[in-house]
Design an enzyme around this catalytic site. Sequence first.
Site, PDB file in Angstrom:
ATOM      1  CE  LYS A  12       2.325  -0.782   1.070  1.00  0.00           C
ATOM      2  NZ  LYS A  12       1.483   0.812   1.426  1.00  0.00           N
ATOM      3  CB  SER A  33       3.328   2.204  -1.939  1.00  0.00           C
ATOM      4  OG  SER A  33       3.030   2.218  -0.108  1.00  0.00           O
ATOM      5  CB  SER A  56       0.572   3.889   0.794  1.00  0.00           C
ATOM      6  OG  SER A  56       1.710   4.723   0.019  1.00  0.00           O
TER       7      SER A  56
END
Lengths: 485, 489
Positions: free
Chosen positions: A76, A151, A175
């Site tokens: 990420k 997210s 997330s």
Amino acid sequence: MADITNQSLNEIIENVKTKKVSSTDLTKAYIKNIESAKKLNAFVSTTFDQALDKAKQFDSKPNFDQLLPGIPLAVKDLFCTENTKTTAGSNILNNFIPSYESTVTKNLWDNGSFLLGKLNCDEFAMGSSNETSHYGNVINPVGDQLVPGGSSGGSSSALAADLTPATIGTDTGGSIRQPASFTGTVGLKPTYGLCSRWGIVAFASSLDQAGPMTKTIKDCAIMLESMSGFDEKDSTSINKKKEQYSKNLKDNIKGLKIGIPKEYRVDNMPKEVDELWEKGKKILKDLGAQLIDISLPHTKYALPTYYIVAPAEASSNLARYDGVRYGYRSKQGKDLIEMYEKTRSEGFGDEVKRRILIGTYVLSSGYYDAYYLKAQKVRQLIKKDFDDSFKKIDAILTPSTPSSAFKIGEKTNDPVSMYLNDIFTVPVNLAGIPALSLPAGVDNQGHPLGLQLIGKALDEQKILNIGYAFEKNCGFKNEIKKWWS
Amino acid sequence: MSKEKFDYFIKGEKEKYEVVIGLEVHAQVLSKSKLFSGSSTKFGADPNNQVSLIDSAFPGMLPVINEECIKQAVRTGLGLNAKINNYSVFDRKNYFYADLPQGYQISQYKNPIVGEGKVLLDMPYGSKEIGIERLHLEQDAGKSIHDMDPSNTYVDLNRSGIALMEIVSKPDLRSPDEVNAYIKKLRSIMRYLGTCDGNMQEGSLRADVNVSVRKEGDKNFGTRCEIKNVNSIKFMQMAIEYEAARQVELIENGKKIDQETRLFDTKKNETRSMRSKEDAHDYRYFPDPDLLPLKLEQKLIDDLKKSLPELPDKKKERFVKEYGLNAYEANVLVSEKEISDYYEEVAKLSDKKLAATWMMGDLFAMLNDRGLDISKSPISAKHFAELVQAIKSGEISGRIAKEVFEIMVESGDNPKKIIESKGMKQQSDPKELEKMINEILSKNKDKVDQYKAGKEKLFGFFVGQVMKLSGGKANPQLTNEILKKLLKG
């Protein structure tokens, strides 16, 4: 040899160890997949040359004793990576190249893996659909109209589309678990403090926690073992001996007590989610676990509490982005103050601005007691609910999300309905305890649904074990057609 | 010593006003590295050379508390006879400024590390206790430099993140003199403890000064104004005088005092409004989620307490008892640890009382002239003690001692060597003196007759002659005695 990239991380590691595949060939296979999957928009940047160099280095002098021998990994884009652009999905960091490596990614590389690229995410991890990213929304490989969750949407999408053998995300309110649920993959939010926050772009410091996203429970255990550990650079890091999660993985859960909280049966929840929950209970019961009805009475306050605490911390954490020392700087602005204003106006997206405003408001004098202080008190009550329950039970089973992946654009104009997506995941962050989302079935459209296993603090091994047993008996198989290539 | 009476009031046209002062002193913690990062704290480095990724607030950076700074704050708290809090919390004080990279300062708000304490002042009108409200730890900000370029402001982050102790007094101070004594006492205590170097030129000690006035005898406090960031005692005193007079004038003219923050303009010698209460920042304090609450074990506090050095108040008591000094002497000699150490070394080897007199006289005057600290004194304590002993034993007179002292300063030699090589030894042999005096008397028969006739003033003349003849070495006491005896005869 069959396509190696649709195998689990554990299988790939075995193939590397037995020299059935070289790190270089493995890396090339993923690069090929990534290049043909641009439609998904899962990557913000790629580091192919660097990855191939590392792969060659590994192949010329392999060390098979490592946990992640010669494994390329995309992560990420919230993790700072040395000499590789780190954007946090934001325009305000569109040119930021850290001179340092986050502790969690450094741990991964120290275990033999290397960086393949940086994965798209909601801006500063604020979002549940990966639609707030400055770098465009990410598409769920499950269907071209679907969000991948957020997210960590780039992470879930890349994982489900075989663009990385495993990945890591961060979970502040769900997330990791919600995108895992939306893509039929496994996601673990560890105990707060198990993985260092050092070098992760901060959203809400008291809630942020990095964790693995993988295809299987075994993979999850390998990744958690690789990334976790005490870090003296993070004052909230837990100082304890490192666990061997993958080695200690067991599928015998006979006699374990599984709590079923009545508060997680919410109004307007699709029938399929309820049915899935029932299916999950049955599987665990058949495996010899004991189901116990429990109550977590403050659950209904978790979401409002979260949306006070998280924005409050974010409003302060994001004050440092002023365009002066790094990141985007507006070319407009006559003087310093105007430069700040323009930089932040142009650098941050709407959702980030919304949360900065909420956070600033709830901390303001005259409102602090009514909002922030009260939220902190409720947070203690939520934590106490869990503490009390875990005196009687070993783990809690709930749905991961109230629905399967929704359509792109469906909720962008309705922040509250977007926030409601985190209703089952948020309490765990407030309590600082671990929770695992595991794929359990599909809804009537064939979209994956996940179940959540919640454990008490530092009980990662136990929920992994339950997940391991569940996985073997659930019969779920993530069937994704590669429509994008 | 006669005690004076406290008398600091501002006389208005109509009434007499008492001035009420409270100080928030910012003392830089003496530590190698900053409060939450490993950067050096050394003064005088090139701009932005002592800045870590934490100090400059890069993404993902986290603060880690520097244990030494915690210990220093606890030591200081103990030195202020204060309550040490086993539980304290670091909060974020949010505000936006160019020299504050994080956008917040890490400070302590509701739960400071040190609670109430007290400091004793020695004033001419007796000793006075000043209450300490609290002491908390916080980060310093960077420094904005406005005068390097006509159109730009430069920022130096070397100071960003350095640990400060904010020591908040109760509103117990009543005059610029008390403020002077308070700052000096705080400074002295912290220098004894080694917790702050107290160097006001380098900004290690600065203060926000809260001033209000009230009619003499009033029980309620007036509205206060806060004068920000004053960095010398003299400026604090000037600012208080100006501000108190300004407030009295407002009151006497029937106007209201606005609670506000003011700046002291050292060039114009006046305070100016900076911002009113309405414009006050909303700092949005909340506990810093990057740092766990600070829990101090009692054992740590007890151990630090045991290892504290003797502090000025205790030492003063001891100097009075052990060395027979008066309160004034003891006070001066304990004001700096280095001075007290020097004195004790001298007192071990020589007359204690005489040593004090000579130190506070000639030695301090010399150091003052040369702008030297006692640690840089050209005369070692051992040599100084030898000089004191030479005076005490009558080997040299006080007058000669002053000459020897000068030579010691210049040469660094020990006094024995100087006295011997220059033949400065006092003439204390009665026979020799008598011979000398007889010689003088016989040469000045006319003056002897006049003396005997009653002109006793001439005694001084004879003493002068003896000194002249002996080259100043005649023992004055013996000379007096023998002269008297021989003049009678």
